[in-house]
Design a protein around this motif. Structure first.
Motif, short mmCIF file in Angstrom:
data_model
loop_
_atom_site.label_atom_id
_atom_site.label_comp_id
_atom_site.label_asym_id
_atom_site.label_seq_id
_atom_site.Cartn_x
_atom_site.Cartn_y
_atom_site.Cartn_z
N LEU A 1 0.90 -1.39 -0.10
CA LEU A 1 0.08 0.09 0.00
C LEU A 1 0.99 1.31 0.07
O LEU A 1 0.53 2.29 -0.77
CB LEU A 1 -0.98 -0.18 1.23
CG LEU A 1 -1.72 1.18 1.52
CD1 LEU A 1 -2.84 1.21 0.29
CD2 LEU A 1 -2.68 0.93 2.63
N LEU A 2 1.74 1.38 0.87
CA LEU A 2 2.92 2.50 0.67
C LEU A 2 3.80 2.61 -0.27
O LEU A 2 4.09 3.69 -0.94
CB LEU A 2 3.70 2.31 2.18
CG LEU A 2 2.91 2.55 3.60
CD1 LEU A 2 3.67 2.15 4.67
CD2 LEU A 2 2.49 4.10 3.66
N ASP A 3 4.27 1.39 -0.87
CA ASP A 3 5.17 1.65 -1.99
C ASP A 3 4.67 1.40 -3.18
O ASP A 3 5.09 1.82 -4.13
CB ASP A 3 6.03 0.37 -1.47
CG ASP A 3 7.70 0.67 -1.43
OD1 ASP A 3 7.84 1.98 -1.26
OD2 ASP A 3 8.49 0.05 -1.06
N LYS A 4 3.61 0.67 -3.39
CA LYS A 4 3.40 0.11 -4.89
C LYS A 4 2.06 1.08 -5.34
O LYS A 4 1.70 0.71 -6.55
CB LYS A 4 3.11 -1.45 -5.02
CG LYS A 4 4.32 -2.19 -4.85
CD LYS A 4 4.00 -3.40 -4.94
CE LYS A 4 5.47 -4.08 -4.57
NZ LYS A 4 5.11 -5.67 -4.61
N GLY A 5 1.32 1.55 -4.36
CA GLY A 5 -0.01 2.26 -4.85
C GLY A 5 -1.11 1.13 -5.17
O GLY A 5 -2.29 1.78 -5.53
N ASN A 6 -0.81 -0.10 -5.40
CA ASN A 6 -1.66 -0.94 -5.99
C ASN A 6 -2.50 -0.62 -7.02
O ASN A 6 -2.04 -0.67 -8.35
CB ASN A 6 -2.48 -1.41 -4.73
CG ASN A 6 -1.89 -2.17 -3.67
OD1 ASN A 6 -1.10 -3.01 -3.91
ND2 ASN A 6 -2.15 -1.79 -2.51
N ALA A 7 -3.81 -0.19 -7.00
CA ALA A 7 -4.73 0.30 -7.97
C ALA A 7 -4.51 1.61 -8.76
O ALA A 7 -4.99 2.07 -9.60
CB ALA A 7 -6.18 0.02 -8.04
N HIS B 1 -2.56 9.68 3.82
CA HIS B 1 -2.34 11.06 3.22
C HIS B 1 -1.47 11.13 2.33
O HIS B 1 -1.45 11.94 1.19
CB HIS B 1 -1.08 11.53 4.67
CG HIS B 1 -0.87 12.80 4.63
ND1 HIS B 1 0.43 12.98 4.01
CD2 HIS B 1 -1.50 14.09 4.74
CE1 HIS B 1 0.51 14.44 4.00
NE2 HIS B 1 -0.47 14.97 4.50
N ASN B 2 -0.51 10.11 2.04
CA ASN B 2 0.43 10.38 0.53
C ASN B 2 -0.56 9.99 -0.53
O ASN B 2 -0.22 10.53 -1.78
CB ASN B 2 1.53 9.16 0.74
CG ASN B 2 2.56 9.42 1.65
OD1 ASN B 2 2.47 10.57 2.25
ND2 ASN B 2 3.55 8.68 1.79
N SER B 3 -1.51 9.07 -0.49
CA SER B 3 -2.45 8.56 -1.54
C SER B 3 -3.06 10.07 -1.93
O SER B 3 -3.39 10.46 -3.04
CB SER B 3 -3.16 7.76 -1.26
OG SER B 3 -4.11 7.62 -2.48
N TYR B 4 -3.53 10.77 -0.99
CA TYR B 4 -4.44 11.75 -1.21
C TYR B 4 -3.48 13.02 -2.00
O TYR B 4 -3.95 13.48 -3.05
CB TYR B 4 -4.97 12.62 0.30
CG TYR B 4 -5.68 13.86 0.02
CD1 TYR B 4 -6.98 13.94 -0.25
CD2 TYR B 4 -4.88 15.06 0.29
CE1 TYR B 4 -7.49 15.15 -0.24
CE2 TYR B 4 -5.92 16.12 0.22
CZ TYR B 4 -6.89 16.50 -0.04
OH TYR B 4 -7.71 17.65 0.21
N HIS B 5 -2.40 13.36 -1.36
CA HIS B 5 -1.45 14.22 -1.98
C HIS B 5 -0.94 13.67 -3.32
O HIS B 5 -0.57 14.81 -4.22
CB HIS B 5 -0.48 14.69 -1.09
CG HIS B 5 -0.92 15.39 0.14
ND1 HIS B 5 -1.70 16.71 -0.31
CD2 HIS B 5 -0.82 15.28 1.27
CE1 HIS B 5 -2.02 17.17 0.75
NE2 HIS B 5 -1.84 16.53 1.93
N THR B 6 -0.81 12.26 -3.60
CA THR B 6 -0.36 11.98 -4.92
C THR B 6 -1.19 12.40 -5.79
O THR B 6 -1.03 12.88 -6.95
CB THR B 6 -0.25 10.55 -4.84
OG1 THR B 6 0.85 10.31 -3.93
CG2 THR B 6 0.15 9.91 -6.14
#
Length: 162
Positions: free
Chosen positions: A18-24, A143-148
């Motif tokens: 989840l943290l490294d690959k982003g999955n989908a 948090h990282n996903s949101y800002h990505t």
């Protein structure tokens, strides 16, 4: 023959993904890759943040979560002042590269912390108010996903996305 994994080992592997690959989703690393230096400080359509500010905020917040998760002497940052850079663009290309490199290094350090936790993923952190390492991992991923997503949107608006 595949070794039998504990539930914690399985969970940590999923958290790492989840943290490294982003999955989908597109990863943070992909979102930050190949951005022309000249556009890092632009704020199209009067948006409140530039790509630089979003990346630097991500770096600061991620380190804060890492520091809180591993440091019994953690000192709280002041919200929002300590979490957002004032300047719209990096001072130099080196500043930009250091920001991106630090995001990667701190994320790796957090993942290493997860792997070393064993069955303590669910234990409240002694210096917290009920937070667990599992909770902090989920907050960091969210948090990282949101800002990505915001960084990708800005890149699209600046015609700098594939």
């Amino acid at each position: 023959m595949q070794s039998i994994q504990t539930p914690e080992e399985i969970l940590v592997k999923h958290l790492e993904d989840l943290l490294d690959k982003g999955n989908a989703h597109v990863t943070l690393d992909e979102a930050l890759e190949g951005i022309p230096f000249e556009i890092l400080g632009e704020r199209p359509a009067d948006l409140p943040y530039s790509i630089w500010q979003l990346a630097e905020h991500t770096r600061i917040a991620q380190f804060d979560i890492l520091d809180f998760s591993r440091n019994a002497d953690y000192v709280y940052l002041k919200w929002p002042d300590d979490y957002w850079p004032k300047e719209h663009k990096p001072g130099s290309k080196k500043d930009w590269e250091q920001c991106v490199d630090q995001i990667k290094a701190d994320r790796k350090a957090f993942i290493d912390l997860l792997y070393s936790a064993g069955n303590k993923l669910y234990e409240p952190l002694a210096h917290g108010t009920g937070q667990t390492l599992l909770r902090e991992a989920l907050v960091l991923a969210d948090h990282n996903s949101y800002h990505t997503g915001q960084i990708i949107l800005l890149r699209k608006m600046l015609n700098a996305w594939k």
